[in-house]
Design a protein around this motif. Structure first.
Motif, PDB file in Angstrom:
ATOM      1  N   THR A 169       0.852  -1.195   0.000  1.00 27.85           N
ATOM      2  CA  THR A 169       0.000   0.000   0.000  1.00 27.85           C
ATOM      3  C   THR A 169       0.885   1.241   0.000  1.00 27.85           C
ATOM      4  OG1 THR A 169      -0.126   0.273   2.409  1.00 27.85           O
ATOM      5  CG2 THR A 169      -1.756  -1.209   1.378  1.00 27.85           C
ATOM      6  N   GLN A 170       0.318   2.307  -0.486  1.00 29.53           N
ATOM      7  CA  GLN A 170       1.039   3.579  -0.491  1.00 29.53           C
ATOM      8  C   GLN A 170       1.308   4.040   0.939  1.00 29.53           C
ATOM      9  OE1 GLN A 170      -0.989   6.795  -2.500  1.00 29.53           O
ATOM     10  NE2 GLN A 170       0.871   8.031  -2.592  1.00 29.53           N
ATOM     11  N   GLN A 183       9.816   9.880  -0.994  1.00 33.99           N
ATOM     12  CA  GLN A 183       8.424   9.717  -1.415  1.00 33.99           C
ATOM     13  C   GLN A 183       8.179   8.292  -1.870  1.00 33.99           C
ATOM     14  OE1 GLN A 183       8.690  12.550  -4.755  1.00 33.99           O
ATOM     15  NE2 GLN A 183       7.983  10.877  -6.037  1.00 33.99           N
ATOM     16  N   PRO A 184       6.935   7.810  -1.677  1.00 36.03           N
ATOM     17  CA  PRO A 184       6.590   6.510  -2.246  1.00 36.03           C
ATOM     18  C   PRO A 184       6.420   6.655  -3.751  1.00 36.03           C
ATOM     19  CG  PRO A 184       4.832   7.345  -0.795  1.00 36.03           C
ATOM     20  CD  PRO A 184       5.881   8.394  -0.884  1.00 36.03           C
ATOM     21  N   VAL A 185       6.798   5.635  -4.488  1.00 35.16           N
ATOM     22  CA  VAL A 185       6.602   5.620  -5.941  1.00 35.16           C
ATOM     23  C   VAL A 185       5.974   4.284  -6.321  1.00 35.16           C
ATOM     24  CG1 VAL A 185       8.398   7.286  -6.539  1.00 35.16           C
ATOM     25  CG2 VAL A 185       8.997   4.896  -6.320  1.00 35.16           C
ATOM     26  N   GLY A 186       4.975   4.349  -7.175  1.00 36.30           N
ATOM     27  CA  GLY A 186       4.268   3.149  -7.589  1.00 36.30           C
ATOM     28  C   GLY A 186       5.108   2.302  -8.529  1.00 36.30           C
ATOM     29  N   TRP A 193       4.734  -0.870  -4.216  1.00 43.26           N
ATOM     30  CA  TRP A 193       5.311   0.453  -4.023  1.00 43.26           C
ATOM     31  C   TRP A 193       6.786   0.332  -3.669  1.00 43.26           C
ATOM     32  CZ3 TRP A 193       2.562   4.872  -4.841  1.00 43.26           C
ATOM     33  CH2 TRP A 193       1.186   4.702  -5.028  1.00 43.26           C
ATOM     34  N   ALA A 194       7.536   1.334  -4.044  1.00 47.07           N
ATOM     35  CA  ALA A 194       8.943   1.472  -3.666  1.00 47.07           C
ATOM     36  C   ALA A 194       9.079   2.850  -3.030  1.00 47.07           C
ATOM     37  CB  ALA A 194       9.838   1.344  -4.891  1.00 47.07           C
ATOM     38  N   VAL A 195      10.276   3.182  -2.567  1.00 46.42           N
ATOM     39  CA  VAL A 195      10.519   4.494  -1.970  1.00 46.42           C
ATOM     40  C   VAL A 195      11.709   5.127  -2.683  1.00 46.42           C
ATOM     41  CG1 VAL A 195      11.225   5.725   0.118  1.00 46.42           C
ATOM     42  CG2 VAL A 195       9.530   3.890   0.253  1.00 46.42           C
ATOM     43  N   LEU A 196      11.544   6.372  -3.058  1.00 44.73           N
ATOM     44  CA  LEU A 196      12.592   7.140  -3.725  1.00 44.73           C
ATOM     45  C   LEU A 196      13.084   8.220  -2.771  1.00 44.73           C
ATOM     46  CD1 LEU A 196      14.139   7.683  -6.399  1.00 44.73           C
ATOM     47  CD2 LEU A 196      12.300   9.276  -6.990  1.00 44.73           C
ATOM     48  N   LEU A 238      10.739   4.271 -14.035  1.00 48.15           N
ATOM     49  CA  LEU A 238      10.984   3.017 -14.746  1.00 48.15           C
ATOM     50  C   LEU A 238      11.780   1.953 -14.012  1.00 48.15           C
ATOM     51  CD1 LEU A 238      11.804   4.565 -18.233  1.00 48.15           C
ATOM     52  CD2 LEU A 238       9.641   3.542 -17.486  1.00 48.15           C
ATOM     53  N   ALA A 239      12.763   2.346 -13.252  1.00 46.04           N
ATOM     54  CA  ALA A 239      13.622   1.345 -12.594  1.00 46.04           C
ATOM     55  C   ALA A 239      12.752   0.440 -11.730  1.00 46.04           C
ATOM     56  CB  ALA A 239      14.687   2.031 -11.747  1.00 46.04           C
ATOM     57  N   ASN A 240      13.051  -0.854 -11.837  1.00 40.80           N
ATOM     58  CA  ASN A 240      12.214  -1.810 -11.125  1.00 40.80           C
ATOM     59  C   ASN A 240      13.041  -2.980 -10.647  1.00 40.80           C
ATOM     60  OD1 ASN A 240       9.895  -2.814 -10.070  1.00 40.80           O
ATOM     61  ND2 ASN A 240       9.024  -3.405 -12.024  1.00 40.80           N
TER      62      ASN A 240
END
Length: 160
Positions: free
Chosen positions: A70-71, A96-99, A104-107, A158-160
């Protein structure tokens, strides 16, 4: 073509393990979608643009890291990360969270100074099967090369 990175830039990038001295495991090779970018010293986890103005590094760490479904969970971690980074040798910290597909990931973005040179860092924190994986981009703080925005957009979207 062999790209040369300044000793200061290489030193800064090698010291960017801001979560502590984590034991790195071999990661799959980072796929960098930029024309003209090449692996540094043949390492497919470290890439630079043709001018050496931007650098990307992918690392897989031995540290457990949750998958954020979840965000709100990603935002809670982003806030803790911002507080932690704010206590370190970096400044101008933003997180910030990024979808990402399925979660979700965190940037994190911050300024890091080394040897009198300020670097702007963007660092993406991802869960890879429950293990921390980071993708980090670095450039001199006021670098105006085309690679800077492309690298930051890659990390943001884009990075995943």
């Amino acid at each position: 073509m062999r790209v040369t990175i300044s000793p200061v830039a290489r030193h800064v990038f090698l010291r960017l393990g801001l979560l502590g001295a984590l034991l790195a495991f071999p990661a799959r090779a980072l796929i960098v979608p930029f024309t003209g970018w090449t692996p540094v010293d043949g390492n497919a986890n470290v890439w630079t643009d043709s001018a050496g103005a931007c650098l990307l590094r992918e690392e897989r760490h031995g540290q457990a890291f949750p998958t954020f479904d979840t965000q709100d969970k990603a935002l809670a971690f982003a806030k803790r990360l911002q507080a932690s980074l704010g206590k370190s040798a970096v400044r101008e910290v933003v997180t910030q969270p990024v979808g990402r597909a399925g979660g979700w990931a965190v940037l994190a973005a911050y300024t890091y100074e080394d040897g009198g040179v300020a670097y702007r860092i963007s660092q993406l924190y991802l869960s890879d099967s429950g293990i921390l994986r980071t993708v980090t981009g670095s450039s001199a703080q006021h670098e105006a090369s085309e690679c800077v925005n492309a690298m930051r957009e890659f990390l943001r979207y884009l990075a995943n």
